[in-house]
Design an enzyme around this catalytic site. Structure first.
Site, short mmCIF file in Angstrom:
data_model
loop_
_atom_site.label_atom_id
_atom_site.label_comp_id
_atom_site.label_asym_id
_atom_site.label_seq_id
_atom_site.Cartn_x
_atom_site.Cartn_y
_atom_site.Cartn_z
CD GLU A 57 -2.50 -1.28 2.73
OE1 GLU A 57 -2.64 -0.21 3.38
OE2 GLU A 57 -2.89 -2.39 3.14
CD GLU B 81 -3.97 7.35 3.47
OE1 GLU B 81 -4.15 7.99 4.52
OE2 GLU B 81 -4.25 6.15 3.36
CD GLU C 88 -0.06 6.03 3.45
OE1 GLU C 88 -1.10 5.65 4.03
OE2 GLU C 88 0.94 6.46 4.07
#
Length: 442
Positions: free
Chosen positions: A130, A187, A132
């Site tokens: 994942e 996010e 970011e």
């Protein structure tokens, strides 16, 4: 489907490819490439292209600089943002010595060595990352700033998520390159985004992470933005992580799943967790490889800094996502996207395998908010901390023969040498924080 050299040659001609980038990473995970024309492709696929390894960070000295690139035909893909006529494709390569042996300083080969060790034990590793990243404006001269383009938060949509168009184009481009995108969203921090792609075998995922960073930065540039995978570009808001979901498979079945256990986790899963916890301080220098990485690993910003595990709590180092059966997995939450994906996956797997080999037992799960505990409460539960700086992480790595073995002697010594220099440079630099705090005081 496995690709052969003939498949690559045929597909390159059918798709009108004129240029091919032969890609590999240095020991820090920075993508390097040599561009060739279609006329040289057959020669390249036969491993006959040589380059100067002394020019690549951490590779070789001048007197032993000749190296060869061996492309992996399974990594052939055409860049969709380049013209259809005279198109550009890429192949990811392993690095070899002139005598035909694998170069010990090649990060991709280091991962292959640990994967071979797992295979000897009957295991294959699947990883689901994942990643970011932040999107920032550039200034009038095209240099990146830390000025963000929006004020959005977690899962927000337009009109306040102004990076949505760029993120959509990133997703479409990645899908054209064979990625199966599972989710993309804004996010927590302003200007911060996440794109998740489907798990796969460890080597494929390491290749995809290296390519992902390249694609995201390229598409951001097309939108007049700068994408950065720097772990903590702005003080006071969340940093960027690269949570690593991982599971071992044996004989086609998930080796972490056991329906008879209270948490439906197998003995192998518990041993793997214990291995990760034991070696987490030692592999931090690899999974969190910059001075800046340790400004993310602090309490209060959703990043783990305490070594514990839980079935549902997001404050420890390791979380067990709810899905079971074939989807049973362990989520290591400390890695950041500045790491070398080949080395980061290699040291995590090596740590887990060490837990299995030595039948390590993890401490009890911690289902309380560790961030809310004081030091005495953490000590009572036996909860220790990750290294607080790159220097501490390098010291821990220096005491860890298991993790050093995963890297190999060449990468270990070159990595520590370069990162020690990075720490020393930071240590002697007078920062703006010091000037703001002390200049008027003294």
């Amino acid at each position: 489907m496995m690709m052969t050299n003939d498949d690559v040659l045929r597909e390159a001609h059918e798709k009108g490819v004129k240029f091919i980038r032969l890609q590999f990473t240095d020991i820090f995970g920075i993508l390097k490439n040599v561009a060739i024309t279609i006329e040289q492709l057959e020669k390249a696929l036969d491993g006959e292209l040589m380059f100067d390894g002394s020019s690549i960070e951490g590779f070789a000295r001048i007197e032993e600089s000749d190296m060869y690139l061996r492309p992996d035909p399974n990594t052939f893909v055409v860049f969709p943002w380049r013209p259809k006529e005279g198109g550009v494709a890429r192949l990811i390569c392993d690095v070899y010595n002139p005598d035909g042996t694998s170069f010990e300083g090649c990060p991709r080969s280091a991962l292959k060595r640990v994967l071979a060790e797992a295979s000897e034990m009957g295991y294959t590793l699947n990883v689901g990352p994942e990643l970011e990243f932040f999107l920032f404006h550039t200034d009038a001269e095209g240099r990146p700033t830390t000025i963000t383009h929006d004020k959005a938060g977690y899962f927000d949509l337009t009109p306040i998520d102004l990076g949505e168009n760029a993120r959509r184009d990133m997703v479409l481009t990645l899908e054209q390159m064979g990625y199966e995108i599972e989710a993309s969203h804004h996010e927590v921090a302003p200007g911060q985004h996440e794109i998740d792609f489907k798990y796969s075998d460890a080597l494929d995922i390491a290749d995809k992470i290296a390519t992902f960073r390249f694609v995201v930065r390229t598409i951001a540039q097309h939108h007049g933005l700068h994408a950065t995978f720097m772990p903590k570009p702005i003080f006071g808001i969340n940093g960027s992580g690269m949570h690593s979901n991982q599971s071992l498979f044996k004989d086609g079945k998930n080796a972490f799943y056991d329906p008879s256990d209270s948490m439906e986790l197998s003995e192998i899963a518990y041993q793997y967790i214990a291995g990760l916890m034991k070696h987490a301080p030692s592999f931090a220098a690899i999974t969190n490889p910059t001075v800046n990485s340790y400004k993310r690993l602090v309490p209060g910003y959703e990043a783990p800094c305490y070594i514990a595990w839980s079935g549902r709590n997001r404050s420890p180092l390791i979380r067990i996502p709810a899905k079971r059966g074939a989807s049973t997995r362990i989520e290591l939450r400390s890695p950041d996207p500045a790491c070398n994906p080949y080395l980061a996956i290699a040291v995590q797997l090596k740590a887990g395998l060490d837990g299995i080999k030595n039948k390590l037992i993890p401490p009890p799960a911690v289902d309380l908010n560790i961030y809310a505990m004081n030091s005495e409460e953490r000590a009572k539960l036996g909860i220790t901390s990750l290294p607080g700086s790159l220097k501490e992480a390098l010291d821990e790595l220096g005491k860890a023969p298991v993790i050093q073995e995963a890297l190999g002697s060449h990468i270990y010594h070159r990595f520590v040498e370069a990162k020690s220099e990075e720490w020393d440079s930071f240590r002697v630099t007078v920062t703006q924080w010091e000037l703001d705090r002390y200049l008027h005081m003294y």
